[in-house]
Write a protein that holds these residues in place. Structure first.
Motif, PDB file in Angstrom:
ATOM      1  N   ALA A 462       0.843  -1.198   0.000  1.00 18.86           N
ATOM      2  CA  ALA A 462       0.000   0.000   0.000  1.00 18.86           C
ATOM      3  C   ALA A 462       0.872   1.240   0.000  1.00 18.86           C
ATOM      4  CB  ALA A 462      -0.929   0.001   1.195  1.00 18.86           C
ATOM      5  N   LEU A 463       0.332   2.305  -0.552  1.00 19.01           N
ATOM      6  CA  LEU A 463       0.970   3.617  -0.491  1.00 19.01           C
ATOM      7  C   LEU A 463       0.224   4.437   0.558  1.00 19.01           C
ATOM      8  CD1 LEU A 463       1.374   4.321  -4.298  1.00 19.01           C
ATOM      9  CD2 LEU A 463       3.013   3.316  -2.730  1.00 19.01           C
ATOM     10  N   GLN A 464       0.953   5.089   1.398  1.00 20.80           N
ATOM     11  CA  GLN A 464       0.316   5.735   2.538  1.00 20.80           C
ATOM     12  C   GLN A 464       0.998   7.065   2.856  1.00 20.80           C
ATOM     13  OE1 GLN A 464       0.323   3.267   6.001  1.00 20.80           O
ATOM     14  NE2 GLN A 464       0.200   4.967   7.422  1.00 20.80           N
ATOM     15  N   LYS A 465       0.175   8.053   3.209  1.00 22.91           N
ATOM     16  CA  LYS A 465       0.710   9.304   3.697  1.00 22.91           C
ATOM     17  C   LYS A 465      -0.338   9.986   4.570  1.00 22.91           C
ATOM     18  CE  LYS A 465       3.468  13.264   2.386  1.00 22.91           C
ATOM     19  NZ  LYS A 465       4.203  13.916   1.299  1.00 22.91           N
ATOM     20  N   ASP A 466       0.021  10.249   5.828  1.00 16.93           N
ATOM     21  CA  ASP A 466      -0.856  10.947   6.782  1.00 16.93           C
ATOM     22  C   ASP A 466      -2.196  10.250   6.959  1.00 16.93           C
ATOM     23  OD1 ASP A 466       1.040  12.846   7.241  1.00 16.93           O
ATOM     24  OD2 ASP A 466       0.309  14.209   5.714  1.00 16.93           O
ATOM     25  N   ASN A 467      -2.240   8.955   6.792  1.00 15.05           N
ATOM     26  CA  ASN A 467      -3.452   8.190   7.029  1.00 15.05           C
ATOM     27  C   ASN A 467      -3.077   6.909   7.755  1.00 15.05           C
ATOM     28  OD1 ASN A 467      -5.889   9.468   5.652  1.00 15.05           O
ATOM     29  ND2 ASN A 467      -4.356   9.540   4.016  1.00 15.05           N
ATOM     30  N   GLU A 468      -4.048   6.218   8.268  1.00 21.79           N
ATOM     31  CA  GLU A 468      -3.807   4.972   8.957  1.00 21.79           C
ATOM     32  C   GLU A 468      -5.018   4.065   8.788  1.00 21.79           C
ATOM     33  OE1 GLU A 468      -5.203   5.903  13.473  1.00 21.79           O
ATOM     34  OE2 GLU A 468      -3.401   6.940  12.789  1.00 21.79           O
ATOM     35  N   ARG A 469      -4.788   2.789   8.970  1.00 22.62           N
ATOM     36  CA  ARG A 469      -5.894   1.850   8.936  1.00 22.62           C
ATOM     37  C   ARG A 469      -6.542   1.822  10.314  1.00 22.62           C
ATOM     38  NH1 ARG A 469      -4.782  -4.384   8.085  1.00 22.62           N
ATOM     39  NH2 ARG A 469      -4.686  -4.346  10.343  1.00 22.62           N
ATOM     40  N   ILE A 470      -7.846   1.911  10.336  1.00 18.51           N
ATOM     41  CA  ILE A 470      -8.581   1.944  11.602  1.00 18.51           C
ATOM     42  C   ILE A 470      -9.406   0.671  11.703  1.00 18.51           C
ATOM     43  CG2 ILE A 470     -10.231   3.229  13.003  1.00 18.51           C
ATOM     44  CD1 ILE A 470      -9.512   5.650  11.123  1.00 18.51           C
ATOM     45  N   ASN A 471      -9.043  -0.196  12.631  1.00 16.03           N
ATOM     46  CA  ASN A 471      -9.786  -1.440  12.785  1.00 16.03           C
ATOM     47  C   ASN A 471     -11.198  -1.141  13.261  1.00 16.03           C
ATOM     48  OD1 ASN A 471      -7.652  -3.167  12.089  1.00 16.03           O
ATOM     49  ND2 ASN A 471      -6.776  -2.941  14.136  1.00 16.03           N
ATOM     50  N   GLY A 496     -11.146   6.828   3.328  1.00 18.92           N
ATOM     51  CA  GLY A 496     -11.450   5.716   2.441  1.00 18.92           C
ATOM     52  C   GLY A 496     -12.040   4.529   3.172  1.00 18.92           C
ATOM     53  N   VAL A 497     -12.632   3.633   2.406  1.00 19.51           N
ATOM     54  CA  VAL A 497     -13.209   2.395   2.924  1.00 19.51           C
ATOM     55  C   VAL A 497     -12.788   1.262   1.990  1.00 19.51           C
ATOM     56  CG1 VAL A 497     -15.318   1.136   3.498  1.00 19.51           C
ATOM     57  CG2 VAL A 497     -15.210   3.617   3.857  1.00 19.51           C
ATOM     58  N   VAL A 498     -12.347   0.154   2.584  1.00 17.83           N
ATOM     59  CA  VAL A 498     -11.979  -1.022   1.810  1.00 17.83           C
ATOM     60  C   VAL A 498     -12.832  -2.188   2.278  1.00 17.83           C
ATOM     61  CG1 VAL A 498     -10.151  -2.624   1.168  1.00 17.83           C
ATOM     62  CG2 VAL A 498      -9.607  -0.235   1.588  1.00 17.83           C
ATOM     63  N   TYR A 536     -11.636  -7.163  -3.903  1.00 15.00           N
ATOM     64  CA  TYR A 536     -11.268  -6.005  -3.100  1.00 15.00           C
ATOM     65  C   TYR A 536     -11.974  -4.778  -3.660  1.00 15.00           C
ATOM     66  CZ  TYR A 536      -7.484  -9.285  -2.201  1.00 15.00           C
ATOM     67  OH  TYR A 536      -6.761 -10.405  -1.910  1.00 15.00           O
ATOM     68  N   LEU A 537     -12.807  -4.182  -2.871  1.00 16.17           N
ATOM     69  CA  LEU A 537     -13.525  -2.991  -3.303  1.00 16.17           C
ATOM     70  C   LEU A 537     -12.918  -1.785  -2.601  1.00 16.17           C
ATOM     71  CD1 LEU A 537     -17.181  -4.376  -3.022  1.00 16.17           C
ATOM     72  CD2 LEU A 537     -15.544  -4.645  -4.879  1.00 16.17           C
ATOM     73  N   TYR A 538     -12.346  -0.872  -3.390  1.00 14.29           N
ATOM     74  CA  TYR A 538     -11.669   0.291  -2.849  1.00 14.29           C
ATOM     75  C   TYR A 538     -12.530   1.538  -3.076  1.00 14.29           C
ATOM     76  CZ  TYR A 538      -7.747  -2.917  -3.647  1.00 14.29           C
ATOM     77  OH  TYR A 538      -6.932  -4.012  -3.682  1.00 14.29           O
ATOM     78  N   TYR A 539     -12.829   2.260  -1.993  1.00 15.76           N
ATOM     79  CA  TYR A 539     -13.588   3.502  -2.082  1.00 15.76           C
ATOM     80  C   TYR A 539     -12.784   4.617  -1.419  1.00 15.76           C
ATOM     81  CZ  TYR A 539     -17.593   0.446  -3.085  1.00 15.76           C
ATOM     82  OH  TYR A 539     -18.434  -0.483  -3.632  1.00 15.76           O
ATOM     83  N   PHE A 566     -14.312  -5.252   6.622  1.00 16.37           N
ATOM     84  CA  PHE A 566     -13.895  -4.064   5.890  1.00 16.37           C
ATOM     85  C   PHE A 566     -12.970  -3.247   6.768  1.00 16.37           C
ATOM     86  CE2 PHE A 566     -17.968  -3.227   7.905  1.00 16.37           C
ATOM     87  CZ  PHE A 566     -17.674  -2.122   8.679  1.00 16.37           C
ATOM     88  N   TYR A 567     -12.311  -2.288   6.165  1.00 22.06           N
ATOM     89  CA  TYR A 567     -11.384  -1.417   6.874  1.00 22.06           C
ATOM     90  C   TYR A 567     -11.722   0.028   6.570  1.00 22.06           C
ATOM     91  CZ  TYR A 567      -8.722  -5.774   6.881  1.00 22.06           C
ATOM     92  OH  TYR A 567      -8.335  -7.085   7.004  1.00 22.06           O
ATOM     93  N   LEU A 568     -11.520   0.883   7.578  1.00 23.95           N
ATOM     94  CA  LEU A 568     -11.675   2.320   7.400  1.00 23.95           C
ATOM     95  C   LEU A 568     -10.291   2.942   7.343  1.00 23.95           C
ATOM     96  CD1 LEU A 568     -14.499   2.974  10.011  1.00 23.95           C
ATOM     97  CD2 LEU A 568     -14.730   2.469   7.586  1.00 23.95           C
ATOM     98  N   LEU A 569     -10.135   3.915   6.455  1.00 22.29           N
ATOM     99  CA  LEU A 569      -8.856   4.590   6.291  1.00 22.29           C
ATOM    100  C   LEU A 569      -9.031   6.053   6.615  1.00 22.29           C
ATOM    101  CD1 LEU A 569      -8.070   3.066   2.781  1.00 22.29           C
ATOM    102  CD2 LEU A 569      -7.584   2.073   5.007  1.00 22.29           C
TER     103      LEU A 569
END
Length: 575
Positions: A462-471, A496-498, A536-539, A566-569
């Motif tokens: 994954a590419l990431q900047k100033d975000n995190e995965r929120i369980n 985002g939402v995955v 994988y549905l990326y929003y 699902f995951y919240l970003l």
């Protein structure tokens, strides 16, 4: 009258053959290797025309591109050299990516450019068979040219992509075992050494060559052949580094046993049990390389018996004629092919023996063992035919027969690869394209982005900047039709939402998300990163939002239930 016409036809045929012979001699004796140059240009041009999505709309998902772009962007040069992914080295791909991104600033068209570079590497590696040094294996320059073209035009897009294209460097490992290294120009020789070393630390498959290279290195040291020592030493060092990375990581298929597709190493039986599958798949490959497709168990067994008998007869005939280098090449090629097949059979318990149908499969798993067998059979066949024809006393008849035999053998590569490549369609062309790079280019311009890739593996790519995965999971519910932040994560600034669709529910490909405020008003509708992938549905939202709830709908805007995987970003609002 008839005799006169017959003489005229014979005269015309002789003139054509004579002109062709002169043309062939010009090509063969020229200081410029026209066969090599033509092969290189044909492969590059044909692949670009036939598989344009390789460069014009290159994929960017999972390991294919993301990991290389991410590490090239964020890692130091030392980290690039020592990076281990899935417990094996991918240094070659990372170095190319690093130079493109950090030195030349290639970002907007990264996937296409890096794939194009490795396409050039494919054409370079495959065309090496046209070097005149390999006349010791196949005397005809034209036949080697046709074989090289057929290898370079493999009807499977994935083998040309960044992660796998470097494996065409197996030809450096394979072909140069059998020729005198002293006949090569110094710059060419050391360039090949460098490329061979890079191939060894690019993917684990080539580790199958290590035992052979260690033996050949010992023989070179014993006979004090300096260039052989350098060649086999560089190859052994490269493959040893790859093997060391794999062993220290306890092997990818062992450490990832929870996925259910890799073998857990628990004892010596794990090494012995794949031998049967290896032998079966070797015989399958041997048969499929010749006949392409065969169905029926007894038909296959009969053909395998006949083919084995023909091969043994040819080997015995060449042995009687003291053609030892060809026999050495053929036998060693079979050992290497068995090693490559064993590598796959050992690493993947999902491989099963199916005697109902045999079909040549050029996919990345089997391509290099298949091609090793294919080249060795062509070498054996061409030398056997030429040796038989050399017994013809009439020189003119012998020359004509040799040319006819070369033309006949040249038809086999056309049937083997060139024709299937011509019939192969670009799987990602047009509306079927999986490319998201146009979207990613826009997201990467923003300092606040998160591009999730392969979430089923914990967002490892994954590419990431100033975000995190929120369980955020509802453990007590089987399905949900909305996320309510009021009772869970009210301080989330969402980006985002995955959604991970383990069941491959096709109705989810049209899944629509809507974000609401406290009054039930729609404040945002996220955009899908692609419209093809269903697992994988990326929003993502254009900007961060702080919603009160999110609902899930079908294309008719009817509320639907989904599995809560699902995951919240985004980021927690700490202000």
């Amino acid at each position: 009258m008839k005799k006169q016409k017959l003489h005229q036809m014979q005269f015309v045929i002789n003139q054509v053959l004579s002109n062709w012979r002169q043309f062939e001699m010009m090509l063969s004796n020229s200081r410029i290797n026209y066969y090599y140059c033509t092969s290189f240009l044909v492969i590059v041009t044909a692949v670009l025309v036939k598989l344009p999505s390789l460069v014009t709309s290159a994929e960017f998902y999972a390991e294919t591109m993301t990991i290389f772009f991410k590490e090239a962007t964020q890692s130091s040069f030392w980290e690039i050299l020592t990076y281990v992914e899935a417990d094996y080295l991918i240094t070659f791909q990372l170095l190319v990516s690093f130079v493109l991104v950090r030195v030349f600033g290639v970002i907007e068209y990264f996937p296409g450019i890096v794939n194009f570079i490795f396409l050039l590497f494919v054409a370079f590696s495959v065309s090496l068979i046209n070097l005149r040094a390999f006349r010791v294996l196949i005397a005809s320059d034209y036949l080697r040219f046709m074989i090289g073209i057929s290898i370079g035009l493999t009807p499977y897009l994935e083998v040309y992509q960044l992660l796998h294209a470097n494996l065409f460097g197996f030809l450096i490992f394979l072909l140069f075992i059998f020729v005198d290294k002293d006949q090569f120009n110094r710059w060419l020789f050391y360039s090949l050494i460098f490329l061979m070393f890079m191939v060894g630390i690019a993917r684990p498959n080539m580790v199958a060559f290590l035992p052979v290279y260690m033996i050949l290195l010992g023989m070179a040291i014993k006979s004090n052949r300096i260039r052989d020592i350098i060649f086999y030493g560089a190859g052994s060092a490269s493959l040893s580094l790859q093997a060391y990375a794999m062993i220290m990581g306890q092997l990818f298929w062992s450490s990832q046993r929870h996925t259910g597709i890799y073998t857990e190493i628990t004892g010596i039986d794990n090494f012995i049990s794949p031998i049967f599958i290896t032998i079966v798949y070797y015989l399958r490959t041997l048969l499929a390389v010749v006949f392409k497709e065969v169905s029926g168990r007894y038909v296959m067994m009969a053909l395998i018996f006949i083919l084995t008998a023909l091969i043994l007869t040819a080997c015995y005939y060449l042995y009687r004629k003291k053609r030892f280098i060809i026999l050495y090449y053929f036998c060693l090629s079979q050992i290497l092919a068995l090693g490559l097949i064993y590598f796959i059979a050992f690493s993947s318990p999902s491989v099963r023996v199916d005697w109902s149908f045999i079909q040549y499969d050029p996919m990345r798993w089997w391509a290099y063992s298949n091609l090793t067998i294919y080249i060795s059979l062509m070498v054996l066949a061409s030398n056997t035919v030429q040796e038989i024809l050399s017994r013809i006393p009439d020189l003119t008849l012998r020359n004509i027969s040799s040319r006819v035999a070369i033309i006949f053998l040249s038809v086999l590569p056309i049937l083997f690869h060139i024709r299937p490549f011509y019939n192969y369609n670009d799987p990602y062309a047009g509306n079927e394209s999986l490319s998201n790079w146009a979207v990613y280019r826009e997201l990467l311009k923003d300092n606040d982005y998160y591009i999730p890739i392969n979430p089923d593996n914990g967002f490892k790519w994954a590419l990431q900047k100033d975000n995190e995965r929120i369980n955020f999971n509802f453990k007590d519910a089987n399905t949900i039709d909305a996320i309510d932040f009021d009772r869970a994560l009210a301080d989330v600034n969402l980006r985002g939402v995955v959604i991970v669709n383990h069941q491959y529910n096709l109705s989810m490909k049209d899944l629509i998300l809507r974000a609401y405020d406290k009054n039930g008003k729609v404040i945002a509708i996220p955009r899908r990163l692609d419209n093809v992938m269903n697992k994988y549905l990326y929003y993502y939202f254009p900007v961060r939002i702080n919603p009160h709830s999110i609902g899930f709908f079908n294309e008719k805007l009817e509320s639907v239930d989904i599995k809560p995987d699902f995951y919240l970003l985004g980021k927690h609002d700490t202000e």
